[in-house]
Scaffold this motif. Structure first.
Motif, PDB file in Angstrom:
ATOM      1  N   ALA A 240      24.733  45.350  25.236  1.00  0.00           N
ATOM      2  CA  ALA A 240      24.141  44.447  24.315  1.00  0.00           C
ATOM      3  C   ALA A 240      25.447  44.354  22.826  1.00  0.00           C
ATOM      4  CB  ALA A 240      22.626  44.252  24.296  1.00  0.00           C
ATOM      5  N   GLU A 241      24.829  44.072  21.720  1.00  0.00           N
ATOM      6  CA  GLU A 241      24.991  44.360  20.645  1.00  0.00           C
ATOM      7  C   GLU A 241      24.888  46.237  19.934  1.00  0.00           C
ATOM      8  OE1 GLU A 241      25.706  41.036  17.770  1.00  0.00           O
ATOM      9  OE2 GLU A 241      26.593  40.334  19.370  1.00  0.00           O
ATOM     10  N   ASN A 242      23.869  45.995  20.193  1.00  0.00           N
ATOM     11  CA  ASN A 242      23.125  47.447  19.768  1.00  0.00           C
ATOM     12  C   ASN A 242      22.222  48.249  20.807  1.00  0.00           C
ATOM     13  OD1 ASN A 242      20.096  46.814  18.902  1.00  0.00           O
ATOM     14  ND2 ASN A 242      21.368  45.203  18.198  1.00  0.00           N
ATOM     15  N   PHE A 243      22.115  49.320  20.534  1.00  0.00           N
ATOM     16  CA  PHE A 243      21.098  49.599  21.504  1.00  0.00           C
ATOM     17  C   PHE A 243      19.536  49.732  21.805  1.00  0.00           C
ATOM     18  CE2 PHE A 243      18.891  54.022  22.250  1.00  0.00           C
ATOM     19  CZ  PHE A 243      19.127  54.040  24.254  1.00  0.00           C
ATOM     20  N   THR A 244      19.151  49.105  20.481  1.00  0.00           N
ATOM     21  CA  THR A 244      17.130  48.501  20.395  1.00  0.00           C
ATOM     22  C   THR A 244      17.063  47.749  20.996  1.00  0.00           C
ATOM     23  OG1 THR A 244      17.286  49.697  17.782  1.00  0.00           O
ATOM     24  CG2 THR A 244      15.565  48.534  18.030  1.00  0.00           C
ATOM     25  N   TYR A 245      18.173  46.418  21.126  1.00  0.00           N
ATOM     26  CA  TYR A 245      18.241  45.210  21.919  1.00  0.00           C
ATOM     27  C   TYR A 245      17.751  45.958  23.171  1.00  0.00           C
ATOM     28  CZ  TYR A 245      18.175  40.441  24.254  1.00  0.00           C
ATOM     29  OH  TYR A 245      18.379  39.638  24.617  1.00  0.00           O
ATOM     30  N   LEU A 246      18.940  46.605  23.657  1.00  0.00           N
ATOM     31  CA  LEU A 246      19.800  46.807  25.084  1.00  0.00           C
ATOM     32  C   LEU A 246      18.662  47.555  25.864  1.00  0.00           C
ATOM     33  CD1 LEU A 246      21.877  47.202  27.058  1.00  0.00           C
ATOM     34  CD2 LEU A 246      22.500  49.367  25.925  1.00  0.00           C
ATOM     35  N   VAL A 247      17.917  48.324  25.444  1.00  0.00           N
ATOM     36  CA  VAL A 247      16.837  49.096  25.807  1.00  0.00           C
ATOM     37  C   VAL A 247      15.127  48.152  25.427  1.00  0.00           C
ATOM     38  CG1 VAL A 247      17.888  51.732  25.728  1.00  0.00           C
ATOM     39  CG2 VAL A 247      15.643  50.601  23.623  1.00  0.00           C
ATOM     40  N   GLU A 248      14.759  47.802  24.569  1.00  0.00           N
ATOM     41  CA  GLU A 248      13.963  47.469  24.439  1.00  0.00           C
ATOM     42  C   GLU A 248      13.540  45.641  25.109  1.00  0.00           C
ATOM     43  OE1 GLU A 248      12.586  46.985  20.359  1.00  0.00           O
ATOM     44  OE2 GLU A 248      12.757  49.848  20.498  1.00  0.00           O
ATOM     45  N   ASP A 249      14.641  44.901  25.420  1.00  0.00           N
ATOM     46  CA  ASP A 249      14.474  43.925  25.190  1.00  0.00           C
ATOM     47  C   ASP A 249      15.454  43.436  27.116  1.00  0.00           C
ATOM     48  OD1 ASP A 249      13.819  43.302  22.813  1.00  0.00           O
ATOM     49  OD2 ASP A 249      13.545  41.276  22.634  1.00  0.00           O
ATOM     50  N   ALA A 250      17.087  43.277  26.614  1.00  0.00           N
ATOM     51  CA  ALA A 250      17.866  43.164  27.972  1.00  0.00           C
ATOM     52  C   ALA A 250      17.894  44.289  29.367  1.00  0.00           C
ATOM     53  CB  ALA A 250      18.994  43.683  27.240  1.00  0.00           C
ATOM     54  N   LEU A 251      16.871  45.411  29.034  1.00  0.00           N
ATOM     55  CA  LEU A 251      16.708  46.225  30.040  1.00  0.00           C
ATOM     56  C   LEU A 251      15.638  45.666  30.697  1.00  0.00           C
ATOM     57  CD1 LEU A 251      17.097  49.409  30.977  1.00  0.00           C
ATOM     58  CD2 LEU A 251      15.493  50.361  29.532  1.00  0.00           C
ATOM     59  N   TYR A 252      14.630  44.777  30.503  1.00  0.00           N
ATOM     60  CA  TYR A 252      13.506  44.614  30.983  1.00  0.00           C
ATOM     61  C   TYR A 252      14.279  43.553  31.612  1.00  0.00           C
ATOM     62  CZ  TYR A 252       9.600  41.813  32.045  1.00  0.00           C
ATOM     63  OH  TYR A 252       8.574  40.642  32.725  1.00  0.00           O
ATOM     64  N   LYS A 253      14.288  42.184  31.786  1.00  0.00           N
ATOM     65  CA  LYS A 253      15.533  41.234  31.279  1.00  0.00           C
ATOM     66  C   LYS A 253      16.143  41.456  32.798  1.00  0.00           C
ATOM     67  CE  LYS A 253      14.291  38.471  27.166  1.00  0.00           C
ATOM     68  NZ  LYS A 253      14.452  38.181  26.083  1.00  0.00           N
ATOM     69  N   ALA A 254      17.721  42.032  32.590  1.00  0.00           N
ATOM     70  CA  ALA A 254      18.429  42.772  33.622  1.00  0.00           C
ATOM     71  C   ALA A 254      17.646  43.088  34.799  1.00  0.00           C
ATOM     72  CB  ALA A 254      19.871  43.491  33.066  1.00  0.00           C
ATOM     73  N   ASN A 255      17.087  44.204  34.710  1.00  0.00           N
ATOM     74  CA  ASN A 255      15.527  44.284  35.766  1.00  0.00           C
ATOM     75  C   ASN A 255      15.271  43.194  36.957  1.00  0.00           C
ATOM     76  OD1 ASN A 255      15.861  47.430  37.396  1.00  0.00           O
ATOM     77  ND2 ASN A 255      16.252  47.518  34.231  1.00  0.00           N
ATOM     78  N   ASN A 256      14.537  42.083  35.492  1.00  0.00           N
ATOM     79  CA  ASN A 256      14.336  41.524  36.542  1.00  0.00           C
ATOM     80  C   ASN A 256      15.320  40.442  37.200  1.00  0.00           C
ATOM     81  OD1 ASN A 256      11.886  41.239  35.897  1.00  0.00           O
ATOM     82  ND2 ASN A 256      11.065  39.991  34.192  1.00  0.00           N
ATOM     83  N   TYR A 257      16.309  40.179  36.596  1.00  0.00           N
ATOM     84  CA  TYR A 257      17.338  39.071  37.017  1.00  0.00           C
ATOM     85  C   TYR A 257      17.914  39.942  37.874  1.00  0.00           C
ATOM     86  CZ  TYR A 257      21.248  36.591  37.275  1.00  0.00           C
ATOM     87  OH  TYR A 257      22.647  36.040  38.253  1.00  0.00           O
TER      88      TYR A 257
END
Length: 298
Positions: A240-257
């Motif tokens: 993702a473009e920044n680490f905050t979004y990576l760990v707060e949003d993208a991490l959860y969504k990527a695991n689900n996917y």
């Protein structure tokens, strides 16, 4: 139009009008569905009723203002559609387990109920094909570990519900502990990566959570060491473009996917469910990136 596309229209509309009065009838019209089917599909696909979802997203959007501004809590409540300080406080505590006042005065990290991008659950890409969705890019590949990898760090036992639960995030405490003690761990490799992973614990309902960094195979007193044996793995890499979004949003969504969509629909089963989630933090600065590793049954 697919059902998920119709519901996604309402989800997007809620976010765009989060500070305004929102009626279920209005959202049904946005979705081009009857009121009956809209509410039924919404609950099924989102996991909450329409009103529960709106409340959760309003609270999540209001939460940052508690720390970034000196606004009165009552004013923040009114701004996000709550009719009083009390109703906002009740909703906030119901979702996070703490009051807005307590959160404002503390350093607690709270996990939100995120705005979903339903396309991530209904889009299946082939191995090695990047998928761009919801401000992140992810890709699944097979990778091989040729030599045993060692990691040294700290661990604790947690309730399994804490892995994906909304509310107080206690997992960050172990990351803080690792970073505080990192300089005292002599066997860590300078150019190594950080990882966290979850393994089943002996106590029912509990999970062992580990945070550490790449190391040599020497044992260090007072710290836990794990190893990844050679073999073939499926790896979901996302950035993702920044680490905050990576760990707060993208991490959860990527695991689900990865676990709920990609692996299941490709018929991939994990070899050892005891080590059911390994995450490598490959880069946390420029182009931040995380990898999720699982070992499949041959």
């Amino acid at each position: 139009m697919h059902a998920w596309e119709a519901i996604q229209k309402s989800v997007d509309y809620v976010e765009e009008h989060i500070k305004e009065e929102l009626a279920i009838e209005e959202l049904a019209q946005v979705s081009y569905l009857s009121l009956y089917y809209f509410q039924k599909l919404f609950s099924r696909l989102i996991g909450k009723t329409v009103n529960e979802y709106i409340k959760a997203r309003r609270v999540a959007n209001a939460k940052p203002l508690l720390r970034s501004t000196d606004q009165r809590i009552a004013d923040i409540a009114f701004e996000y559609g709550f009719n009083s300080h009390e109703t906002f406080t009740k909703a906030f505590k119901e979702i996070y387990g703490v009051t807005p006042e307590a959160y404002r005065k503390s350093k607690l990290l709270l996990t939100d109920f995120l705005k979903p991008d339903l396309s991530i659950y209904y889009t299946l890409v082939d191995e090695g094909v990047p998928l761009m969705v919801d401000d992140m890019v992810l890709e699944v590949n097979q990778l091989t570990i040729k030599e045993t990898e060692y990691y040294t760090g700290v661990s604790k036992q947690i309730d399994s519900s804490e892995m994906n639960g909304v509310g107080v995030n206690t997992l960050i405490d172990l990351w803080d502990e690792f970073h505080e003690k990192k300089e005292t761990i002599p066997n860590l490799l300078k150019e190594g990566v950080a990882i966290d992973y979850f393994t089943t614990a002996e106590t029912p309902g509990k999970v062992l959570y580990f945070v550490g960094g790449s190391s040599d195979d020497s044992q260090v007193e007072g710290f836990k060491q794990i190893k990844l044996d050679p073999g073939a793995f499926y790896v979901c890499t996302f950035e993702a473009e920044n680490f905050t979004y990576l760990v707060e949003d993208a991490l959860y969504k990527a695991n689900n996917y990865f676990f709920e969509t990609w692996l299941k629909r490709h018929g991939v089963e994990m070899e050892n469910m005891a080590h059911f989630l390994i995450q490598k933090y490959v880069n946390v600065t420029d182009d931040p990136k995380i990898e999720i590793w699982i070992k499949p049954i041959k």
